[in-house]
Design a protein around this motif. Structure first.
Motif, short mmCIF file in Angstrom:
data_model
loop_
_atom_site.label_atom_id
_atom_site.label_comp_id
_atom_site.label_asym_id
_atom_site.label_seq_id
_atom_site.Cartn_x
_atom_site.Cartn_y
_atom_site.Cartn_z
N MET A 249 0.82 -1.20 0.00
CA MET A 249 0.00 0.00 0.00
C MET A 249 0.86 1.26 0.00
SD MET A 249 -2.99 -0.93 2.59
CE MET A 249 -3.26 -2.69 2.77
N ASN A 250 0.25 2.35 -0.38
CA ASN A 250 1.04 3.55 -0.60
C ASN A 250 1.23 4.41 0.65
OD1 ASN A 250 0.55 2.62 -3.13
ND2 ASN A 250 0.56 4.65 -4.02
N GLN A 251 2.31 5.13 0.62
CA GLN A 251 2.55 6.14 1.64
C GLN A 251 1.59 7.30 1.34
OE1 GLN A 251 4.95 5.21 3.63
NE2 GLN A 251 5.12 6.97 4.99
N ILE A 252 0.96 7.88 2.35
CA ILE A 252 0.00 8.94 2.04
C ILE A 252 0.24 10.17 2.92
CG2 ILE A 252 -1.84 7.36 1.34
CD1 ILE A 252 -2.36 9.10 4.52
N PHE B 230 -1.15 1.11 5.82
CA PHE B 230 -1.50 2.21 4.91
C PHE B 230 -0.40 3.27 4.87
CE2 PHE B 230 -5.48 0.47 6.49
CZ PHE B 230 -6.15 0.20 5.30
N GLU C 87 -9.17 3.22 -4.93
CA GLU C 87 -8.87 3.68 -6.29
C GLU C 87 -8.64 2.47 -7.18
OE1 GLU C 87 -6.70 7.89 -5.16
OE2 GLU C 87 -5.54 6.05 -5.31
N ARG D 20 -6.35 0.05 -5.03
CA ARG D 20 -5.39 0.57 -4.08
C ARG D 20 -6.19 1.24 -2.96
NH1 ARG D 20 -1.84 5.14 -5.58
NH2 ARG D 20 -3.29 5.29 -7.34
N ARG E 97 -6.20 3.95 0.28
CA ARG E 97 -5.48 5.03 0.95
C ARG E 97 -6.30 5.49 2.15
NH1 ARG E 97 -3.92 10.02 -1.85
NH2 ARG E 97 -6.02 10.12 -2.75
N CYS F 227 -6.88 8.86 4.55
CA CYS F 227 -6.60 10.30 4.57
C CYS F 227 -7.16 10.94 5.83
CB CYS F 227 -7.23 10.96 3.35
SG CYS F 227 -6.16 10.78 1.93
#
Ligand code: ADP
Ligand code: MG
Length: 362
Positions: free
Chosen positions: A1-4, A279, A304, A351, A353, A355
């Motif tokens: 998973m992405n860095q946010i 996450f 997403e 994906r 995320r 927030c």
């Protein structure tokens, strides 16, 4: 998973302690101190060292699963049960030893307890026996107008709907202007639509009368919609006390996070006000250190479409105003709630995320 990056930093109000326990109302009406009750020796206590305060005119919900001690707490405050330990103070006066009728507290029972042979007006007048007849009739009429039932004063309870009976019961209780009203699951006899309408009406009436109320419910939506503050109970104990917003945003435990709203519980490693999570690095609602469990709300997760994404949509439920997705990522399945736009199909690679700030809950 992405860095946010966190788009919406969340701050607690400065005066609130992280979990709300020390938060006291502005003008204290009722204080419950260390209240305990065990019905049978050898069994778990029904209520254990419960302490909280209710402000003048405040609406507090006792929320928790069946059997957690809500009714017992209410009955102890009302004087219908005797505590093993603890004190109850109303405007600073210890009322623990007084019988129910001497406490000056109003009670709305689950079945409304209206007198079937009396008219609506006489039911409301019942509590006003000490007034002169003319004054009592005038006051009862005033109360019926307040609850919108002036036209039905001559009817008997069986000629009213459930919601109307509920309002008569409330009018009868409020007629004597009690500083505090206790209500045990007051909407459980109403159908779903009536429940939503009646609870806002009850809130308005209590506020108009200036009476504080403690309302017992196992329905989280009801507690969120109705209360100034919520006290969450589990297994006889008070777990968290705060405004609906505070508790929803910053639940103290995985139990509270899952009982008030829905939550994904994920593991992470915290360092002060941030934690490394599946996450990426996320800000926290309160400081923590070391291995932690984090509550991630389903609506805090953004989905997403991404053909190269590590996660897959494995289930979907359309609900009109939003949709629920179950998203599998390796071993874990996450619950995600997103708006009605651009629905994603089962099998879609995605994906995820986050927030927002998340709460450390264990
Ligand atoms: P809630 O209102 O949250 O569903 P209650 O306060 O009614 O919970 O009950 C808490 C616990 O105390 C339960 O385990 C229940 O069985 C027990 N209990 C409640 N009233 C009595 C009673 N009169 N005698 C014995 N046990 C009781
Ligand atoms: Mg109960």
């Amino acid at each position: 998973m992405n860095q946010i990056a966190c788009a919406r930093p969340f701050r607690l109000p400065a005066e609130a302690s992280p979990l709300g326990f020390r938060q006291r109302p502005h003008r204290v009406l009722l204080e419950v101190e260390g209240l305990s009750k065990r019905f049978r020796r050898g069994e778990a206590a029904a209520v254990e060292r419960v302490s909280f305060a209710v402000g003048e005119g405040e609406l507090l919900s006792l929320l928790g699963p069946s059997g957690c001690g809500k009714t017992t707490t209410l009955r102890l405050i009302g004087g219908f049960e005797t505590p093993d330990a603890g004190r109850i103070l109303l405007r600073g006066r210890d009322i623990s030893q007084l019988p129910p009728e001497a406490r000056g507290i109003g009670f709305v029972f689950q079945d409304y307890a209206l007198f079937p042979h009396l008219t609506v007006l006489d039911n409301v007048r019942f509590g006003l026996r000490r007034m002169g007849r003319a004054a009592a009739v005038a006051r009862a009429g005033e109360m019926l107008a307040l609850v919108g039932l002036a036209d039905l004063a001559a009817r008997r309870p069986h000629e009213l709907s459930g919601g109307q009976q509920q309002r008569v019961a409330l009018a009868r209780t409020l007629a004597v202007a009690p500083p505090l009203v206790l209500m045990d699951e007051p909407f459980s006899n109403l159908d779903a639509t009536m429940r939503v309408e009646t609870r806002q009406e009850v809130r308005r009436l209590l506020k108009a009368a200036g009476s504080a109320a403690i309302l017992v419910t196992h329905d989280q939506e009801e507690a969120l919609a109705l209360s100034d503050r919520i006290a969450v109970m589990e297994a006889g104990q008070l777990r968290q006390l705060g405004t609906p917003d505070e508790i929803y945003r910053n639940p103290s435990s995985a139990f509270v996070a899952s009982f008030l709203g829905r939550s994904n519980i994920v593991a992470g490693r915290a360092e002060g006000m941030a934690a490394d999570t599946p996450f990426g690095r996320l800000p926290l609602t309160r400081a923590a250190n070391g291995a932690v469990q984090l509550a991630v709300r389903p609506e805090q997760i953004l989905l997403e479409p991404d053909a190269a994404g590590a996660a897959t949509v494995v289930g979907r439920e359309f609900r009109g105003h939003d949709q629920i997705y179950w998203v599998q990522d390796g071993e874990t399945c996450m619950l995600v709630i997103s708006g009605p736009g651009a629905p994603m199909a089962v099998g879609q690679r995605v994906r995820m995320r986050v927030c927002d700030c998340v709460a450390p809950v264990g």
